[in-house]
Design a protein around this motif. Structure first.
Motif, PDB file in Angstrom:
ATOM      1  N   ASP A   1      -5.677   3.235 -15.172  1.00 18.77           N
ATOM      2  CA  ASP A   1      -6.168   4.363 -14.383  1.00 18.77           C
ATOM      3  C   ASP A   1      -7.680   4.218 -14.216  1.00 18.77           C
ATOM      4  O   ASP A   1      -8.449   4.389 -15.151  1.00 18.77           O
ATOM      5  CB  ASP A   1      -5.818   5.665 -15.106  1.00 18.77           C
ATOM      6  CG  ASP A   1      -6.348   6.872 -14.350  1.00 18.77           C
ATOM      7  OD1 ASP A   1      -6.969   6.684 -13.288  1.00 18.77           O
ATOM      8  OD2 ASP A   1      -6.154   8.002 -14.843  1.00 18.77           O
ATOM      9  N   ASP A   2      -8.070   3.924 -12.982  1.00 19.70           N
ATOM     10  CA  ASP A   2      -9.457   3.604 -12.683  1.00 19.70           C
ATOM     11  C   ASP A   2     -10.256   4.888 -12.427  1.00 19.70           C
ATOM     12  O   ASP A   2     -10.803   5.084 -11.356  1.00 19.70           O
ATOM     13  CB  ASP A   2      -9.446   2.684 -11.458  1.00 19.70           C
ATOM     14  CG  ASP A   2     -10.825   2.227 -11.038  1.00 19.70           C
ATOM     15  OD1 ASP A   2     -11.765   2.399 -11.820  1.00 19.70           O
ATOM     16  OD2 ASP A   2     -10.945   1.697  -9.924  1.00 19.70           O
ATOM     17  N   GLY A   3     -10.282   5.777 -13.422  1.00 21.94           N
ATOM     18  CA  GLY A   3     -11.080   6.995 -13.297  1.00 21.94           C
ATOM     19  C   GLY A   3     -10.544   8.008 -12.306  1.00 21.94           C
ATOM     20  O   GLY A   3     -11.328   8.680 -11.620  1.00 21.94           O
TER      21      GLY A   3
ATOM     22  N   ALA B   1      -0.300   0.671  -6.742  1.00 23.73           N
ATOM     23  CA  ALA B   1       0.428   1.818  -7.244  1.00 23.73           C
ATOM     24  C   ALA B   1       1.001   2.685  -6.142  1.00 23.73           C
ATOM     25  O   ALA B   1       1.717   3.643  -6.398  1.00 23.73           O
ATOM     26  CB  ALA B   1      -0.512   2.664  -8.106  1.00 23.73           C
ATOM     27  N   ASP B   2       0.687   2.358  -4.879  1.00 21.61           N
ATOM     28  CA  ASP B   2       0.971   3.322  -3.814  1.00 21.61           C
ATOM     29  C   ASP B   2       2.335   3.129  -3.167  1.00 21.61           C
ATOM     30  O   ASP B   2       2.569   3.645  -2.081  1.00 21.61           O
ATOM     31  CB  ASP B   2      -0.135   3.228  -2.746  1.00 21.61           C
ATOM     32  CG  ASP B   2      -0.338   1.802  -2.267  1.00 21.61           C
ATOM     33  OD1 ASP B   2       0.417   0.907  -2.708  1.00 21.61           O
ATOM     34  OD2 ASP B   2      -1.249   1.573  -1.464  1.00 21.61           O
ATOM     35  N   LEU B   3       3.225   2.332  -3.815  1.00 22.71           N
ATOM     36  CA  LEU B   3       4.580   2.100  -3.307  1.00 22.71           C
ATOM     37  C   LEU B   3       4.591   1.257  -2.040  1.00 22.71           C
ATOM     38  O   LEU B   3       5.620   1.155  -1.385  1.00 22.71           O
ATOM     39  CB  LEU B   3       5.318   3.418  -3.045  1.00 22.71           C
ATOM     40  CG  LEU B   3       5.652   4.261  -4.279  1.00 22.71           C
ATOM     41  CD1 LEU B   3       6.041   5.669  -3.864  1.00 22.71           C
ATOM     42  CD2 LEU B   3       6.766   3.627  -5.094  1.00 22.71           C
TER      43      LEU B   3
ATOM     44  N   SER C   1      -6.376  -0.981  12.704  1.00 19.70           N
ATOM     45  CA  SER C   1      -7.777  -1.161  12.318  1.00 19.70           C
ATOM     46  C   SER C   1      -7.874  -2.015  11.061  1.00 19.70           C
ATOM     47  O   SER C   1      -8.916  -2.525  10.711  1.00 19.70           O
ATOM     48  CB  SER C   1      -8.417   0.197  12.052  1.00 19.70           C
ATOM     49  OG  SER C   1      -7.717   0.845  11.020  1.00 19.70           O
ATOM     50  N   LYS C   2      -6.771  -2.132  10.359  1.00 13.53           N
ATOM     51  CA  LYS C   2      -6.774  -2.940   9.160  1.00 13.53           C
ATOM     52  C   LYS C   2      -6.184  -4.319   9.418  1.00 13.53           C
ATOM     53  O   LYS C   2      -6.693  -5.322   8.942  1.00 13.53           O
ATOM     54  CB  LYS C   2      -5.901  -2.236   8.117  1.00 13.53           C
ATOM     55  CG  LYS C   2      -6.557  -2.235   6.785  1.00 13.53           C
ATOM     56  CD  LYS C   2      -5.905  -1.303   5.827  1.00 13.53           C
ATOM     57  CE  LYS C   2      -7.014  -0.601   5.107  1.00 13.53           C
ATOM     58  NZ  LYS C   2      -6.581   0.075   3.922  1.00 13.53           N
ATOM     59  N   THR C   3      -5.095  -4.348  10.196  1.00  8.38           N
ATOM     60  CA  THR C   3      -4.374  -5.615  10.307  1.00  8.38           C
ATOM     61  C   THR C   3      -5.142  -6.656  11.113  1.00  8.38           C
ATOM     62  O   THR C   3      -5.149  -7.827  10.754  1.00  8.38           O
ATOM     63  CB  THR C   3      -2.994  -5.397  10.948  1.00  8.38           C
ATOM     64  OG1 THR C   3      -3.171  -4.651  12.142  1.00  8.38           O
ATOM     65  CG2 THR C   3      -2.078  -4.627  10.029  1.00  8.38           C
TER      66      THR C   3
HETATM   67  N1  UDP Z   1      -7.513   1.165  -6.540  1.00 11.34           N
HETATM   68  C1  UDP Z   1      -8.142   1.214  -7.776  1.00 11.34           C
HETATM   69  N2  UDP Z   1      -9.472   1.505  -7.825  1.00 11.34           N
HETATM   70  C2  UDP Z   1     -10.217   1.726  -6.698  1.00 11.34           C
HETATM   71  C3  UDP Z   1      -9.573   1.653  -5.450  1.00 11.34           C
HETATM   72  C4  UDP Z   1      -8.219   1.360  -5.399  1.00 11.34           C
HETATM   73  O1  UDP Z   1      -7.496   1.006  -8.808  1.00 11.34           O
HETATM   74  O2  UDP Z   1     -11.417   1.982  -6.818  1.00 11.34           O
HETATM   75  C5  UDP Z   1      -6.065   0.879  -6.466  1.00 11.34           C
HETATM   76  C6  UDP Z   1      -5.272   1.861  -5.630  1.00 11.34           C
HETATM   77  O3  UDP Z   1      -4.951   3.019  -6.361  1.00 11.34           O
HETATM   78  C7  UDP Z   1      -4.044   1.053  -5.271  1.00 11.34           C
HETATM   79  C8  UDP Z   1      -4.623  -0.339  -5.094  1.00 11.34           C
HETATM   80  O4  UDP Z   1      -5.875  -0.345  -5.797  1.00 11.34           O
HETATM   81  O5  UDP Z   1      -3.115   1.048  -6.326  1.00 11.34           O
HETATM   82  C9  UDP Z   1      -4.811  -0.712  -3.631  1.00 11.34           C
HETATM   83  O6  UDP Z   1      -5.571   0.287  -2.961  1.00 11.34           O
HETATM   84  P1  UDP Z   1      -5.183   0.843  -1.511  1.00 11.34           P
HETATM   85  O7  UDP Z   1      -3.709   1.063  -1.411  1.00 11.34           O
HETATM   86  O8  UDP Z   1      -6.056   2.017  -1.227  1.00 11.34           O
HETATM   87  O9  UDP Z   1      -5.602  -0.375  -0.571  1.00 11.34           O
HETATM   88  P2  UDP Z   1      -4.892  -0.798   0.815  1.00 11.34           P
HETATM   89  O10 UDP Z   1      -3.413  -0.945   0.550  1.00 11.34           O
HETATM   90  O11 UDP Z   1      -5.194   0.280   1.776  1.00 11.34           O
HETATM   91  O12 UDP Z   1      -5.541  -2.105   1.141  1.00 11.34           O
END
Ligand code: UDP
Ligand code: MG
Length: 318
Positions: free
Chosen positions: A42-44, A95-97, A131-133
């Motif tokens: 858990d990053d804070g 963690a975001d599924l 915007s990401k891809t």
């Molecule tokens: N995450 C983290 N610390 C941070 C930013 C993100 O641990 O400072 C984690 C976030 O919770 C997730 C993973 O890194 O589990 C990827 O982040 P995110 O889904 O936001 O990135 P994306 O999929 O949009 O590239």
């Protein structure tokens, strides 16, 4: 005690996803005979992620947790996870599924049986906003070209590693984007990729905005420089310095000879274009040399100057 598999999950404010994620991973892994740990870092988080992890642990003692006092970033979270992991194979996932736990058994097999050092996920059919891809495609192309590592999706959160790999690399700042490159510099060359399933984010919001591309490129330069020239900066700066200095010298020689022998009454030297080229080149050339000397002094005093990793030993009883 070693176990088969560690799943490391860095997270920042992802409380809505955690129960579903841990149930899904458990379901997949309980169908295999593997011993495993799920390590939540858990990053804070400022939501209820940590309480959630505590309650998940009560029902499942394969779950472990570490929580930071504040948000240090995904790299820091992964780095701690790496240092604590016990599994022979280490898998990281977001963690975001968005990453699917169904990929775990195959990733495990590719490390354990096929013998790869790293298997990096490739979100071939990526479910993120355009915007990401699109920028990501460009970023990956540049990274492939600079690093020589042929991965389509360098920064995929879902990756599998041999335990030795994660114990021998250090991820800091925002360098998690380049773990395969860091591992390559550490001597782990056997890197491949696997197409993985990707889903749109179900809960919460992305934690990385557009600044990721600027920072990402800057980090690519640093990592390449440190990897290649970190222990011998003079080779880079000295070469650049010599080339630029010679250019300056040639121009200076040319205007000098021209003035003395051929063009005595012509334009003043200080009014000629060549003069300015000579002047700037010589100054920049000397500065490159200075940067090289300073770099050498720093690297000579670095505690890591003689740091190397030993792969195996024969007949040593220490
Ligand atoms: N995450 C983290 N610390 C941070 C930013 C993100 O641990 O400072 C984690 C976030 O919770 C997730 C993973 O890194 O589990 C990827 O982040 P995110 O889904 O936001 O990135 P994306 O999929 O949009 O590239
Ligand atoms: Mg995500």
């Amino acid at each position: 005690m070693k176990i088969d598999l560690s799943i490391i999950i860095p997270l920042y404010n992802e409380s809505e996803s955690l129960s579903e994620l841990s149930a899904w991973i458990t379901k997949v892994l309980d169908n295999t005979k593997l011993s495993y740990e799920i390590l939540f870092v858990d990053d804070g988080s400022t939501d209820h992620s940590w309480e959630k992890i505590q309650s998940l642990y009560l029902n499942n003692d394969n779950i472990k947790g570490i929580s930071f006092r504040r948000n240090y970033g995904k790299s820091a979270a992964l780095n701690v996870g790496f240092s604590k992991s016990l599994g022979e194979v280490v898998i990281t996932m977001d963690a975001d599924l968005q990453d699917s736990p169904e990929e775990i058994p195959e990733l495990y097999k590719m490390i354990k049986v096929d013998g790869y050092d790293i298997v990096s996920g490739w979100k071939k059919n990526r479910k993120d906003p355009i915007s990401k891809t699109i920028p990501t495609k460009l970023y990956n192309a540049v990274t492939r070209w600079v690093s020589g590592i042929k991965l389509h999706d360098m920064n995929c959160g879902l990756k599998a590693y041999k335990n030795q790999v994660v114990k021998n690399i250090e991820v800091y700042g925002e360098m998690h984007r380049y773990i395969p490159l860091i591992a390559k510099w550490a001597g782990f060359q056997n890197i491949t990729e696997k197409v993985v399933h990707h889903q749109a984010r179900k809960f919460g919001v992305t934690k990385f905005g557009l600044e990721r591309f600027i920072f990402g490129f800057l980090d690519l330069f640093s990592i390449t420089f440190i990897g290649k020239y970190g222990k011998r900066p003079m080779h880079l700066f000295g070469t650049l310095g010599t080339v630029v200095f010679i250019i300056g010298f040639v121009f200076l020689f040319y205007i000098g000879v021209d003035k003395i022998f051929f063009n005595k009454t012509g334009k003043l030297i200080a009014n000629r274009t060549e003069f300015y080229v000579a002047l700037t080149s010589i100054i920049i050339g000397v500065q490159f040399f200075l940067a090289g000397f300073l770099g050498e002094m720093l690297s000579r005093n670095s505690p890591n100057r003689n740091y190397y990793q030993i792969k195996e030993k024969i007949n040593f009883n220490e």
